[in-house]
Design an enzyme around this catalytic site. Structure first.
Site, PDB file in Angstrom:
ATOM      1  N   GLY A  89       0.827  -1.204   0.000  1.00  0.00           N
ATOM      2  CA  GLY A  89       0.000   0.000   0.000  1.00  0.00           C
ATOM      3  C   GLY A  89       0.859   1.251   0.000  1.00  0.00           C
ATOM      4  N   ALA A  90       1.900   1.256  -0.841  1.00  0.00           N
ATOM      5  CA  ALA A  90       2.931   2.292  -0.766  1.00  0.00           C
ATOM      6  C   ALA A  90       2.628   3.541  -1.577  1.00  0.00           C
ATOM      7  CB  ALA A  90       4.265   1.704  -1.220  1.00  0.00           C
ATOM      8  N   VAL A 111      -2.724  -7.315  -2.774  1.00  0.00           N
ATOM      9  CA  VAL A 111      -2.315  -8.216  -1.693  1.00  0.00           C
ATOM     10  C   VAL A 111      -3.378  -9.273  -1.378  1.00  0.00           C
ATOM     11  CG1 VAL A 111      -0.727  -6.599  -0.590  1.00  0.00           C
ATOM     12  CG2 VAL A 111      -3.151  -6.625   0.102  1.00  0.00           C
ATOM     13  N   SER A 150      -4.426  -0.401  14.306  1.00  0.00           N
ATOM     14  CA  SER A 150      -5.239   0.796  14.548  1.00  0.00           C
ATOM     15  C   SER A 150      -5.733   0.797  15.981  1.00  0.00           C
ATOM     16  CB  SER A 150      -6.452   0.820  13.603  1.00  0.00           C
ATOM     17  OG  SER A 150      -7.341   1.870  13.926  1.00  0.00           O
ATOM     18  N   TYR A 156     -14.547  -3.205  10.335  1.00  0.00           N
ATOM     19  CA  TYR A 156     -13.209  -2.618  10.280  1.00  0.00           C
ATOM     20  C   TYR A 156     -12.492  -2.823  11.605  1.00  0.00           C
ATOM     21  CZ  TYR A 156      -9.410   0.739  10.180  1.00  0.00           C
ATOM     22  OH  TYR A 156      -8.166   1.314  10.266  1.00  0.00           O
ATOM     23  N   VAL A 173      -5.537   9.785  11.612  1.00  0.00           N
ATOM     24  CA  VAL A 173      -4.445  10.178  10.714  1.00  0.00           C
ATOM     25  C   VAL A 173      -5.077  10.760   9.453  1.00  0.00           C
ATOM     26  CG1 VAL A 173      -2.390   9.447   9.469  1.00  0.00           C
ATOM     27  CG2 VAL A 173      -3.052   8.259  11.572  1.00  0.00           C
ATOM     28  N   THR A 212      -5.156  11.210   6.008  1.00  0.00           N
ATOM     29  CA  THR A 212      -4.658  10.720   4.722  1.00  0.00           C
ATOM     30  C   THR A 212      -5.889  10.597   3.822  1.00  0.00           C
ATOM     31  OG1 THR A 212      -4.953   8.401   5.350  1.00  0.00           O
ATOM     32  CG2 THR A 212      -2.829   9.413   5.887  1.00  0.00           C
TER      33      THR A 212
END
Length: 251
Positions: free
Chosen positions: A9-10, A60, A139, A152, A185, A187
């Site tokens: 996941g880069a 993945v 998380s 999740y 976070v 993102t």
């Protein structure tokens, strides 16, 4: 001798931040994700920092695709010192009994099975060499469920259990296992969760200064840089005004 880190996941968020941080730290990089174009952009940028970058485009969730990609690595890339299992996502905030089964599968297959696939492919080599480090991006959601988090949260609880279990499995070796547990976070995480609804995603961070991908990358690099006899087993990283997955003081 330069070390090598493989990051899943880069191409965005924490994964992209880890790529930049480890490049600055002198690591060669194996970057994996599904977006070929974005991988190429990051490769071009980071090679300018004097490190080697290898990109592998696959999902993945697909064990055979992952196996084929890892098998394609040239001998110089086979020795992976650090594996960062970062690929993951959340979809929606629906009640558990109202969620689309397809969304369950996407989260479970990515967050849990994807992590397991990469662990199965990379960790045996670390055990054989008696060195290596696995950093799983978990998380705060894995510590306790929050409203709408259900599946999740369950996947991130699984990341904790899998990290703890793997740490037990490799305890007789010099391989280390770290579980990082970020809170809020900022993102593209929320944009994905809310399927491109930028306004709703922005409200997730309203009234609080959230963490950044760079903050988490700093902790990941610190864990990887610790002396060999030191294993940073688990780190919970929260924004200053966040107390837990469900308690956030907004101003």
């Amino acid at each position: 001798m330069m070390k090598t880190v493989l990051i899943t996941g880069a191409t965005s968020g924490i994964g992209e931040a880890c790529a930049r941080k480890f490049a600055e730290g002198g690591y060669n990089l194996i970057l994996t994700a599904r977006r070929v174009g974005k991988l190429a952009e990051i490769k071009a940028e980071l090679e300018g920092k004097g490190v080697k970058v290898k990109t592998l485009a696959f999902d993945v969730r697909d064990m055979e695709a992952a196996r084929k990609a890892i098998s394609s690595l040239e001998p110089e890339w086979k020795k992976i010192d650090v594996l960062i299992n970062n690929a993951g996502l959340a979809l929606g905030l629906d009640k558990e009994y109202e969620m689309e089964p397809e969304d369950w599968s996407t989260m479970i297959d990515t967050n849990v099975k994807g992590l397991l696939n990469m662990t199965r492919l990379i960790v045996p080599g670390m055990v054989e060499r008696n060195e290596g480090h696995i950093i799983n991006i978990g998380s705060v959601a894995g510590d306790a469920a929050y409203a709408g988090g259900n599946v999740y949260c369950a996947t991130k609880a699984a990341v904790k259990a899998l990290s703890d279990g793997l740490r037990i499995d490799v305890a007789e070796t010099a391989v280390r296992v770290t579980n990082l547990k970020p809170g809020l976070v900022e993102t593209n995480f929320s944009n994905v969760r809310f399927r491109g609804d930028d306004e709703r995603a922005k409200n997730t961070y309203k009234g609080i200064k959230p963490l950044t991908g760079d903050d988490i990358a700093d902790v990941a690099f610190y864990a990887a840089s610790a002396p060999k006899h030191v294993q940073i087993a688990e780190v919970l990283i929260l924004a200053t005004h966040q107390a837990s997955g469900s308690v956030v003081c907004r101003k």
